[in-house]
Design an enzyme around this catalytic site. Structure first.
Site, PDB file in Angstrom:
ATOM      1  CE  LYS A 175     -68.981  21.682 -45.492  1.00  0.00           C
ATOM      2  NZ  LYS A 175     -69.400  20.686 -46.523  1.00  0.00           N
ATOM      3  CD  GLU A 178     -68.726  20.158 -50.594  1.00  0.00           C
ATOM      4  OE1 GLU A 178     -68.202  19.326 -49.818  1.00  0.00           O
ATOM      5  OE2 GLU A 178     -68.151  21.206 -50.939  1.00  0.00           O
ATOM      6  N   GLY A 228     -59.761  17.254 -43.428  1.00  0.00           N
ATOM      7  CA  GLY A 228     -59.805  17.427 -44.878  1.00  0.00           C
ATOM      8  C   GLY A 228     -58.414  17.707 -45.411  1.00  0.00           C
ATOM      9  N   GLY A 229     -58.367  18.339 -46.561  1.00  0.00           N
ATOM     10  CA  GLY A 229     -57.093  18.584 -47.227  1.00  0.00           C
ATOM     11  C   GLY A 229     -56.280  19.680 -46.542  1.00  0.00           C
ATOM     12  CB  THR A 232     -59.501  22.690 -47.085  1.00  0.00           C
ATOM     13  OG1 THR A 232     -59.521  22.135 -48.400  1.00  0.00           O
ATOM     14  CG2 THR A 232     -60.842  23.296 -46.780  1.00  0.00           C
ATOM     15  N   GLY A 233     -57.278  23.268 -44.890  1.00  0.00           N
ATOM     16  CA  GLY A 233     -56.920  23.531 -43.491  1.00  0.00           C
ATOM     17  C   GLY A 233     -56.312  24.914 -43.316  1.00  0.00           C
ATOM     18  CB  CYS A 284     -55.919  11.066 -43.967  1.00  0.00           C
ATOM     19  SG  CYS A 284     -56.540  10.178 -42.546  1.00  0.00           S
ATOM     20  CD  GLU A 385     -53.625  13.511 -48.892  1.00  0.00           C
ATOM     21  OE1 GLU A 385     -54.129  14.634 -49.021  1.00  0.00           O
ATOM     22  OE2 GLU A 385     -53.817  12.790 -47.904  1.00  0.00           O
TER      23      GLU A 385
HETATM   24  P1  NAD Z   1     -61.460  18.997 -48.576  1.00  0.00           P
HETATM   25  O1  NAD Z   1     -60.514  19.759 -47.763  1.00  0.00           O
HETATM   26  O2  NAD Z   1     -61.708  19.425 -49.977  1.00  0.00           O
HETATM   27  O3  NAD Z   1     -62.912  18.984 -47.905  1.00  0.00           O
HETATM   28  C1  NAD Z   1     -63.116  18.568 -46.577  1.00  0.00           C
HETATM   29  C2  NAD Z   1     -64.320  19.296 -46.037  1.00  0.00           C
HETATM   30  O4  NAD Z   1     -64.016  20.675 -45.982  1.00  0.00           O
HETATM   31  C3  NAD Z   1     -65.591  19.163 -46.877  1.00  0.00           C
HETATM   32  O5  NAD Z   1     -66.702  19.077 -46.016  1.00  0.00           O
HETATM   33  C4  NAD Z   1     -65.617  20.477 -47.631  1.00  0.00           C
HETATM   34  O6  NAD Z   1     -66.908  20.878 -47.988  1.00  0.00           O
HETATM   35  C5  NAD Z   1     -65.018  21.426 -46.619  1.00  0.00           C
HETATM   36  N1  NAD Z   1     -64.407  22.630 -47.200  1.00  0.00           N
HETATM   37  C6  NAD Z   1     -63.848  22.767 -48.428  1.00  0.00           C
HETATM   38  N2  NAD Z   1     -63.399  24.031 -48.595  1.00  0.00           N
HETATM   39  C7  NAD Z   1     -63.673  24.697 -47.442  1.00  0.00           C
HETATM   40  C8  NAD Z   1     -63.450  26.035 -46.991  1.00  0.00           C
HETATM   41  N3  NAD Z   1     -62.856  26.943 -47.770  1.00  0.00           N
HETATM   42  N4  NAD Z   1     -63.851  26.366 -45.750  1.00  0.00           N
HETATM   43  C9  NAD Z   1     -64.446  25.452 -44.942  1.00  0.00           C
HETATM   44  N5  NAD Z   1     -64.692  24.185 -45.321  1.00  0.00           N
HETATM   45  C10 NAD Z   1     -64.307  23.805 -46.559  1.00  0.00           C
HETATM   46  O7  NAD Z   1     -60.990  17.506 -48.477  1.00  0.00           O
HETATM   47  P2  NAD Z   1     -61.655  16.238 -49.139  1.00  0.00           P
HETATM   48  O8  NAD Z   1     -61.243  16.209 -50.559  1.00  0.00           O
HETATM   49  O9  NAD Z   1     -63.106  16.162 -48.808  1.00  0.00           O
HETATM   50  O10 NAD Z   1     -60.943  15.065 -48.297  1.00  0.00           O
HETATM   51  C11 NAD Z   1     -59.708  14.630 -48.615  1.00  0.00           C
HETATM   52  C12 NAD Z   1     -58.657  15.180 -47.676  1.00  0.00           C
HETATM   53  O11 NAD Z   1     -58.981  14.935 -46.319  1.00  0.00           O
HETATM   54  C13 NAD Z   1     -57.324  14.516 -47.893  1.00  0.00           C
HETATM   55  O12 NAD Z   1     -56.312  15.472 -47.963  1.00  0.00           O
HETATM   56  C14 NAD Z   1     -57.145  13.648 -46.656  1.00  0.00           C
HETATM   57  O13 NAD Z   1     -55.834  13.367 -46.339  1.00  0.00           O
HETATM   58  C15 NAD Z   1     -57.840  14.422 -45.624  1.00  0.00           C
HETATM   59  N6  NAD Z   1     -58.244  13.557 -44.497  1.00  0.00           N
HETATM   60  C16 NAD Z   1     -57.528  13.616 -43.334  1.00  0.00           C
HETATM   61  C17 NAD Z   1     -57.866  12.800 -42.258  1.00  0.00           C
HETATM   62  C18 NAD Z   1     -57.082  12.844 -40.975  1.00  0.00           C
HETATM   63  O14 NAD Z   1     -57.546  12.314 -39.991  1.00  0.00           O
HETATM   64  N7  NAD Z   1     -55.909  13.451 -40.945  1.00  0.00           N
HETATM   65  C19 NAD Z   1     -58.945  11.932 -42.365  1.00  0.00           C
HETATM   66  C20 NAD Z   1     -59.662  11.891 -43.559  1.00  0.00           C
HETATM   67  C21 NAD Z   1     -59.291  12.728 -44.622  1.00  0.00           C
END
Ligand code: NAD
Length: 492
Positions: A175, A178, A228-229, A232-233, A284, A385
């Site tokens: 996925k 967006e 991701g964030g 969200t994790g 990140c 962050e």
């Molecule tokens: P985000 O968590 O908002 O979104 C990441 C992805 O998760 C997107 O595809 C989004 O659609 C999906 N998502 C959002 N809510 C969800 C849910 N409830 N269930 C399942 N999927 C969901 O993060 P972002 O704003 O797109 O990216 C920024 C974040 O990603 C920052 O915190 C950054 O540090 C982190 N990041 C980490 C790494 C790493 O390797 N550690 C690399 C790149 C980015």
């Protein structure tokens, strides 16, 4: 863009509920494409396809060499279209073209790396206490793997997920984020052309809280890999608990970049800029906390401020651009809100802190490189962050002080140290509670080396042999070399 739809069961499909999303260039506001916006129903349909493809289809049963050969072809296709992909990435994400070019090359090499690795020995045999038993360990794919990626490295994150997942023989459901689906769509056009069996790799587009959530909660999915964030994790972990699917998480960071008095001044200065402003700080592992030893702090800050003011902000497509726009207006607003927070908390704004709106900046999400000094560890701008070009500077006196400040974070993704004293640098790195560390450099990332965080920066590792491990199950097979009656039951 030929097919801006969902790639399910080896074909481009319209989303079941007919959703579409406009994708804009963050530098110019220009409409780049209108793509499919999937729903939970599309996710469910793709999951069923993946389940069948894994349980009965050819992909997990193919020889590793055959899977590798398709992955090598995909890497060659990426290279053949590298410049087009890089330009598309910059138009969609905003980062300067030279950064996108690096991402595209890394993505191709990531597919090559795992294509090579999967044909190397994976299993083991070992001696056990019973001499009649031959004990073996074999590695198998985990099954259906859902993979959710963010918008900051759209193509590279797709490669980090798909390359090891597919090499290991899993059926992967990616996925895209967006805001940045365009290079992932192009990648799947290549996947279609190279000829992966239907259901081996599928592309979903759509909101995280519906499509992503459906992937994370489905009992038909065996593993979820998420980048991701951190917030969200946490939701992913809750959703994954239903069937206890395997979870790997690459999350946020607030990484310290530590500069000692004895560092090579000019080198440390340029890396301090690169650590925070590469990718507009939407990285990140960004060195978003700069820890300066007191002896050089004043001179360093004055040079850093001057240099930050001279960073060329602009459209990533322009060759002179050194820092691009932020991804969306909403994200820019969020980052700017931290500038207000920093000022209210009493930090000293040394430069930047404002949106850029005049002339060529008028239609984009631009802000000036920003540095805050006179911070305290309890300030939000030091703890949270920000994910933008905002640097928080902290001052330390000695090694122990540097380590204490550096580790004072819920995150533990990355960290850097600059010093000419290599032994001291290593001692400090050893004490950092972080998964990725650098001495006299910042940010280099290699397909061969494990990537991931301590503490709330994640769980598990991507890349390297660790990244393949994360897509493999481990099975022991015990073979009786001398089958005889056990003699355990008297009456048979
Ligand atoms: P985000 O968590 O908002 O979104 C990441 C992805 O998760 C997107 O595809 C989004 O659609 C999906 N998502 C959002 N809510 C969800 C849910 N409830 N269930 C399942 N999927 C969901 O993060 P972002 O704003 O797109 O990216 C920024 C974040 O990603 C920052 O915190 C950054 O540090 C982190 N990041 C980490 C790494 C790493 O390797 N550690 C690399 C790149 C980015």
């Amino acid at each position: 863009m030929k097919a801006a739809n969902l790639f399910i069961a080896g074909e481009w499909r319209l989303p079941l509920e007919g959703g579409r999303r406009d994708i804009h260039n963050p530098a110019t506001g220009e409409l780049l494409a209108t793509v499919a916006e999937g729903s939970a129903r599309d996710a469910d349909a793709a999951i069923l396809v993946a389940r069948k493809a894994f349980d009965d289809g050819p992909w997990p049963r193919m020889r590793a060499q055959e899977r590798a050969s398709l992955l090598f072809k995909l890497a060659d296709q990426i290279d053949a279209s590298a410049e087009d992909l890089a330009r598309l990435e910059t138009q969609n994400n905003g980062k300067p073209l030279r950064e996108s070019r690096g991402d595209v090359a890394d993505a191709a090499n990531c597919f090559r790396y795992y294509a090579g690795l999967i044909t190397k020995p994976l299993g083991q045999t070992y001696e056990v206490s019973d001499p009649t038993i031959l004990a073996m360990v074999v590695r198998e794919p985990i099954g259906v793997c859902a993979q959710i990626i963010p918008w900051n490295f759209p193509l590279l994150m797709a490669a980090w997920k798909l390359a090891p997942g597919l090499a290991a023989g899993n059926c992967c459901l990616l996925k895209a984020a967006e805001a940045t689906p365009l290079t992932a769509i192009t990648l799947f056009e290549m996947i279609a052309e190279v000829g992966f069996p239907p259901g081996a790799a599928q592309l979903l587009l759509g909101p995280g809280d519906t499509v992503g959530q459906a992937l994370a909660s489905s009992h038909l999915v065996d593993k979820i890999a998420f980048t991701g964030g951190t917030a969200t994790g946490r939701k992913i972990v809750h959703a994954a608990a239903g069937n206890l699917k395997k979870v790997t998480l690459e999350l946020g960071g607030k990484s310290p970049n530590i500069v000692f008095d004895d560092a090579e001044f000019e080198v440390a200065l340029e890396y301090a800029l690169f650590a925070i402003y590469a990718g507009q700080g939407e990285v990140c592992s960004a060195g978003s906390r700069l820890l300066l030893q007191r002896g050089i702090a004043e001179r360093f800050l004055s040079c850093l401020t001057e240099a930050s003011r001279r960073i060329v902000v602009g459209d990533g497509m322009e060759p002179e651009t050194e820092m691009g726009p932020l991804i969306t207006r909403a994200h820019l607003d969020r980052v700017m809100s931290y500038v207000t927070v920093g000022k209210n908390e009493g930090a000293e704004l040394l430069c930047g802190g404002q949106r850029l709106t005049e002339g060529r900046f008028a239609q984009g999400n631009f802000m000036a490189p920003t540095v805050f000094a006179a911070t305290r560890p309890d300030m939000m701008i030091v703890r949270e962050e920000i994910f933008g070009p905002v640097l928080a500077v902290q001052i330390f006196d000695d090694d122990a002080d540097a380590v204490r400040l550096a580790n004072e974070s819920v995150y533990g993704l990355a960290g850097g140290v600059f010093t000419k004293d290599t032994a001291k640098g290593l001692r400090v790195l050893q004490k950092l509670r972080a998964g990725i560390t650098w001495l006299n450099t910042y940010h280099p990332t290699f397909n061969e080396a494990p990537w991931g965080g301590y503490k709330q920066s994640g769980t598990g590792r991507e890349l390297g042999t660790f990244g393949l491990e994360a897509y493999l199950e481990t099975k022991q097979i015990n073979v009786n070399l001398n089958p005889q009656r056990l003699g355990w039951y008297r009456n048979i």
